[in-house]
Design a protein around this motif. Sequence first.
Motif, PDB file in Angstrom:
ATOM      1  N   GLN A   5       0.734  -1.053  -0.292  1.00 10.37           N
ATOM      2  CA  GLN A   5       0.121  -0.067  -0.151  1.00 10.37           C
ATOM      3  C   GLN A   5       0.755   1.279   0.104  1.00 10.37           C
ATOM      4  OE1 GLN A   5      -3.156   0.206   2.912  1.00 10.37           O
ATOM      5  NE2 GLN A   5      -3.100   2.418   2.472  1.00 10.37           N
ATOM      6  N   TYR A   7       1.757   4.638   0.879  1.00 12.26           N
ATOM      7  CA  TYR A   7       1.378   5.628   2.000  1.00 12.26           C
ATOM      8  C   TYR A   7       2.563   6.488   2.370  1.00 12.26           C
ATOM      9  CZ  TYR A   7      -0.332   6.682   6.768  1.00 12.26           C
ATOM     10  OH  TYR A   7      -0.755   7.358   7.866  1.00 12.26           O
ATOM     11  N   PRO A 268      -4.769   2.688  -3.115  1.00  9.06           N
ATOM     12  CA  PRO A 268      -5.971   1.975  -2.591  1.00  9.06           C
ATOM     13  C   PRO A 268      -6.822   1.771  -4.082  1.00  9.06           C
ATOM     14  CG  PRO A 268      -5.273   3.363  -0.893  1.00  9.06           C
ATOM     15  CD  PRO A 268      -4.268   3.765  -2.082  1.00  9.06           C
ATOM     16  N   HIS A 316     -13.788  -0.353   2.267  1.00  4.43           N
ATOM     17  CA  HIS A 316     -12.605  -0.871   1.861  1.00  4.43           C
ATOM     18  C   HIS A 316     -11.752  -0.986   3.272  1.00  4.43           C
ATOM     19  CE1 HIS A 316     -13.148  -0.452  -2.358  1.00  4.43           C
ATOM     20  NE2 HIS A 316     -13.833   0.382  -2.056  1.00  4.43           N
ATOM     21  N   PHE A 319      -7.685  -0.778   3.953  1.00  5.09           N
ATOM     22  CA  PHE A 319      -6.745   0.280   3.803  1.00  5.09           C
ATOM     23  C   PHE A 319      -6.609   1.278   5.009  1.00  5.09           C
ATOM     24  CE2 PHE A 319      -8.591  -0.089  -0.832  1.00  5.09           C
ATOM     25  CZ  PHE A 319      -7.494  -1.019  -0.933  1.00  5.09           C
ATOM     26  N   ARG A 390      -5.966   8.457  -5.454  1.00  5.54           N
ATOM     27  CA  ARG A 390      -6.507   7.670  -4.586  1.00  5.54           C
ATOM     28  C   ARG A 390      -7.648   8.177  -3.796  1.00  5.54           C
ATOM     29  NH1 ARG A 390      -2.755  10.864  -4.670  1.00  5.54           N
ATOM     30  NH2 ARG A 390      -2.296  11.883  -2.971  1.00  5.54           N
TER      31      ARG A 390
END
Length: 390
Positions: A5, A7, A268, A316, A319, A390
């Motif tokens: 992911q 980030y 995401p 979701h 995430f 995102r």
Amino acid sequence: MANGQWYPPEWPDRIRALAAGTLVPAAPRRAATVMLLRDGAAASSAPMSAPASAPVSAPASAPASASAPASAPSPAAGAGGGTGIEVHMLRRHTSMPFAAGAYAYPGGGVDPRDDERQVRWAGPSRQEWAARLGVPEGDAQAVVCAAVRETFEEAGVLLAGPAPDDVVGDTTGDDWEADRRALVSRELSFAEFLDRRGLVLRSDLLGAWARWITPEFEPRRYDTWFFAAALPTGQRTRDVSGEADRTVWIRPALAAAAYDKGELLMMPPTIATLRALAAYDTVNGALAGAAGRDLTPVLAEARLRDGEVVLTWPGHDEFTKHVPSGDVPTIDKSTGGVRTGDKSTGDKSTGGVPTGDVPIGGVPTADVPTGDKTTGDVPTGGKPTGGAHR
């Protein structure tokens, strides 16, 4: 094991600043991205259909686009093999300041010239697309145009033809490349390109799949519609995006597995759409499924709970992130940068972070802007790459 992911390290400070009221969210700009699909070897004999049951020249399998240098690990072209669908993905240059190294789809911002000028059009009407996308007709045309134009600009694939029931074949010649470059530089509008070529945009080859809006704490925000489309017969993807250092055809399940292992970096929306695509065995099935997809915008929300900020994407759960409240930074409005250690604003008794279960990231759907028609929806210094919203 950590997954892939995306980030960025500056997010916690920006999230805390938004909570404290020291960060003013930027308005999201309209964008579109396209998941190009093809059937795997064992499934490619079945003709593919358009999402809206309209006539279409049967797209089929095509050679994979050029793969990346072997200096960094990446999935092999045509990765996954066997049956099932494959999706075309690109990897953003590792030197890019935004989402460096993340895998995404072709896509980018809306060209405001497509809001008003009528383009040569086939398939569902602008009114039908407006109802499907939840926007006015002008915005619907601009978003669909962005999807088709960006796919040509970043993958060399053109969803247009000389007639409403036809699609162009090979687009790799020098004359096509000259037009592609003129579109990228905005020297040529998409309407002018279609007129000059005598082509109609095949909106029936697109299936609207999802809509994601960049979180409010990001300085560059996009309201992005994701579409699915089959690779047309005679066309092949090319590694022509100036923002990508490699491209690949890969099975969605295999790409998702690599993300889960931390081998592929994704934002995401990218991994979420890959997981949804993995449920389909054929391109026909995926395009048929697009008609029933929920286009409610997905926008990250952040709430302060028990001394930490909890970041979630509705629907979701995978995430979700937990961000310690910490010191609240201030934001340099001239640069969008974060200055840490400044508690001059906000609730000083709690380090500048308001207490309680306080939403700081939600934007009602009805209030979501549809774009900045004065700036062209393309930030200075470059345009967004698909999947990077995102």
